[in-house]
Enzyme design. Structure first.
Site, PDB file in Angstrom:
ATOM      1  N   ARG A 168       0.842  -1.192   0.000  1.00  0.00           N
ATOM      2  CA  ARG A 168       0.000   0.000   0.000  1.00  0.00           C
ATOM      3  C   ARG A 168       0.882   1.249   0.000  1.00  0.00           C
ATOM      4  NH1 ARG A 168      -0.533  -2.100   5.356  1.00  0.00           N
ATOM      5  NH2 ARG A 168      -2.413  -3.240   4.762  1.00  0.00           N
ATOM      6  N   ARG A 172       1.756   8.466   5.064  1.00  0.00           N
ATOM      7  CA  ARG A 172       0.500   9.014   5.591  1.00  0.00           C
ATOM      8  C   ARG A 172       0.654  10.517   5.767  1.00  0.00           C
ATOM      9  NH1 ARG A 172      -0.237   4.621  10.487  1.00  0.00           N
ATOM     10  NH2 ARG A 172      -0.526   2.779   9.177  1.00  0.00           N
ATOM     11  N   ARG A 244      14.363 -16.729   3.630  1.00  0.00           N
ATOM     12  CA  ARG A 244      15.254 -15.945   4.479  1.00  0.00           C
ATOM     13  C   ARG A 244      15.056 -16.425   5.915  1.00  0.00           C
ATOM     14  NH1 ARG A 244      19.310 -13.373   2.343  1.00  0.00           N
ATOM     15  NH2 ARG A 244      19.214 -11.625   3.797  1.00  0.00           N
ATOM     16  N   ARG A 274      17.072  -4.481  12.945  1.00  0.00           N
ATOM     17  CA  ARG A 274      16.320  -3.807  14.002  1.00  0.00           C
ATOM     18  C   ARG A 274      16.725  -4.356  15.364  1.00  0.00           C
ATOM     19  NH1 ARG A 274      10.114  -6.219  13.267  1.00  0.00           N
ATOM     20  NH2 ARG A 274      10.621  -8.422  13.545  1.00  0.00           N
ATOM     21  N   GLU A 295      18.532  -8.141  15.459  1.00  0.00           N
ATOM     22  CA  GLU A 295      17.981  -9.072  14.479  1.00  0.00           C
ATOM     23  C   GLU A 295      18.752  -8.972  13.161  1.00  0.00           C
ATOM     24  OE1 GLU A 295      13.629  -9.387  12.473  1.00  0.00           O
ATOM     25  OE2 GLU A 295      13.657  -9.378  14.678  1.00  0.00           O
ATOM     26  N   TYR A 343       3.941 -16.187   2.844  1.00  0.00           N
ATOM     27  CA  TYR A 343       4.034 -15.437   4.086  1.00  0.00           C
ATOM     28  C   TYR A 343       2.615 -15.127   4.566  1.00  0.00           C
ATOM     29  CZ  TYR A 343       5.052 -12.147   7.715  1.00  0.00           C
ATOM     30  OH  TYR A 343       5.116 -11.537   8.938  1.00  0.00           O
ATOM     31  N   ASP A 345       0.206 -13.658   7.824  1.00  0.00           N
ATOM     32  CA  ASP A 345       0.022 -13.105   9.156  1.00  0.00           C
ATOM     33  C   ASP A 345      -0.764 -14.103   9.996  1.00  0.00           C
ATOM     34  OD1 ASP A 345       1.393 -10.702   8.815  1.00  0.00           O
ATOM     35  OD2 ASP A 345      -0.362  -9.698   7.953  1.00  0.00           O
TER      36      ASP A 345
END
Length: 378
Positions: A168, A172, A244, A274, A295, A343, A345
């Site tokens: 998307r 914003r 990965r 991160r 990470e 992948y 969620d």
């Protein structure tokens, strides 16, 4: 059920409630798959062992389903990123834009600024990740927040990745820094392991850990639901699908290390992607000490934990070959992130598991053989 993660637990519970006897096996020494959480003995912090999992969905049935087993506490994912010696909010929002460019623009001014002065409008139909980012936010924001992070996360240049990864508009024009848009967002009060324990707590379900699946086991069952790696089921006979994987460097801190749950590091010269500080994933708790993860992302090797399916042209071709093999295999349904090489969620995983269990029961009632896939991988 091969796998004691969300797919195996939810399908197993649904079928047990319908009167079936369910054996759940898992090669690991714990339930929950990559969603596993555990209490750190030293600090009391609830640690997301395989990296953070944040539950977000617009699917009210799924939200009600998980809450029927374990209460979920409100949680908003607010990600920060360190770039060019400053800390910014993600996703890119009005605060990020004003801070980055040293301006005080209103929403309409910022929108015009990005669209007319930053965005590369010569790119009419973005095909790659890089083109998508350049088209919508321009080179400065792309290089600060997307390019380096993506190189580290995927191990290839953003020009080699499809535009669909940026699903998307990545900006914003207000001060909303909630990472997700979904109506329902939260964390299980006692962690994901507690949630999955309760889903599996049924007299019709037995669980065996540290148990590898062998194909000859299938002869002892009416049906097998397999949530392990699709290529692994066939002993990688056509080659290995690309993933990965992640490495976590755990460290501790006496106090509050970074003041947020997730701090991204988008610059290529910083080797990790991160730092996650786990006590901030349960803000209703109070802990003096802290458990943090640096990470690192790299190519998945045999024996590693697979995280993200790569799904580029080469992998999709191999996937099609494995799907053809799977569809010729009777008595097995492939489910979940690994079983369908997608992948997913957590909410989508649960939705598909519920639909799979219901579809399986319906097929049995109609005297039809269950398919290899209720959710098509390709």
């Amino acid at each position: 059920m091969v796998g004691a993660g969300l797919s195996g637990a939810v399908i197993g519970r649904c079928l047990a409630e319908a009167g079936h006897e369910i054996d759940v096996i898992d090669s690991r020494n714990h339930i929950g798959g990559n969603c596993q959480t555990r209490r750190d003995e030293e600090t009391g912090v609830l640690v997301h062992v395989y990296g953070p999992h944040i539950f977000h969905t617009d699917d009210e049935e799924v939200w009600n389903y998980v809450n029927s087993f374990e209460p979920f506490k409100p949680y908003k994912n607010r990600v920060k990123t360190t770039a060019r010696g400053q800390v910014f909010s993600l996703p890119i929002n009005l605060h990020t834009i004003n801070q980055f460019f040293g301006r005080t623009m209103r929403p309409d001014e910022a929108r015009r600024f990005i669209q007319e002065e930053q965005a590369d409008t010569s790119i009419e139909d973005p095909k790659t990740f890089e083109e998508q980012a350049l088209r919508f936010v321009g080179r400065d924001l792309y290089e600060a927040f997307f390019k380096g992070y993506t190189l580290k996360q995927w191990g290839c240049h953003p020009s080699e990745l499809p535009a669909s990864i940026l699903k998307r508009l990545p900006v914003r024009f207000n001060y909303d820094d909630n990472y997700f848009f979904h109506k329902f967002q939260g964390m299980p009060e006692n962690g994901y392991t507690a949630l999955i324990e309760k889903i599996l707590d049924h007299p019709g379900i037995t669980v065996q850990l540290e148990t590898d699946f062998k194909q000859d086991m299938a002869a002892h069952y009416d049906h097998v639901f397999y949530s392990g790696p699709l290529d692994g089921f066939f002993d990688y006979e056509l080659g290995r699908l690309g993933y990965r994987t992640l490495d976590f460097e755990e460290f501790r801190y006496d106090g509050d290390y970074q003041g947020c749950a997730v701090m991204n590091y988008g610059e290529e010269e910083v080797p990790f992607t991160r730092i996650t500080e786990h006590k901030h994933f349960a803000p209703w708790e109070c802990h003096e000490g802290s458990v943090c993860y640096r990470e690192y992302s790299r190519a998945c090797e045999p024996g590693d934990v697979p995280y993200y399916p790569i799904r580029l042209v080469k992998e999709k071709a191999l996937l099609s070959d494995y799907v053809e093999l799977a569809e010729k295999t009777a008595g097995v349904t492939f489910v979940g992130r690994l079983g369908t090489y997608r992948y997913l969620d957590m909410d989508v995983t649960i939705r598909e598991a519920l639909d799979t269990a219901r579809g399986f029961i319906d097929r049995l009632e109609r005297g039809e053989a269950p398919p290899a896939f209720f959710s098509a991988p390709v």
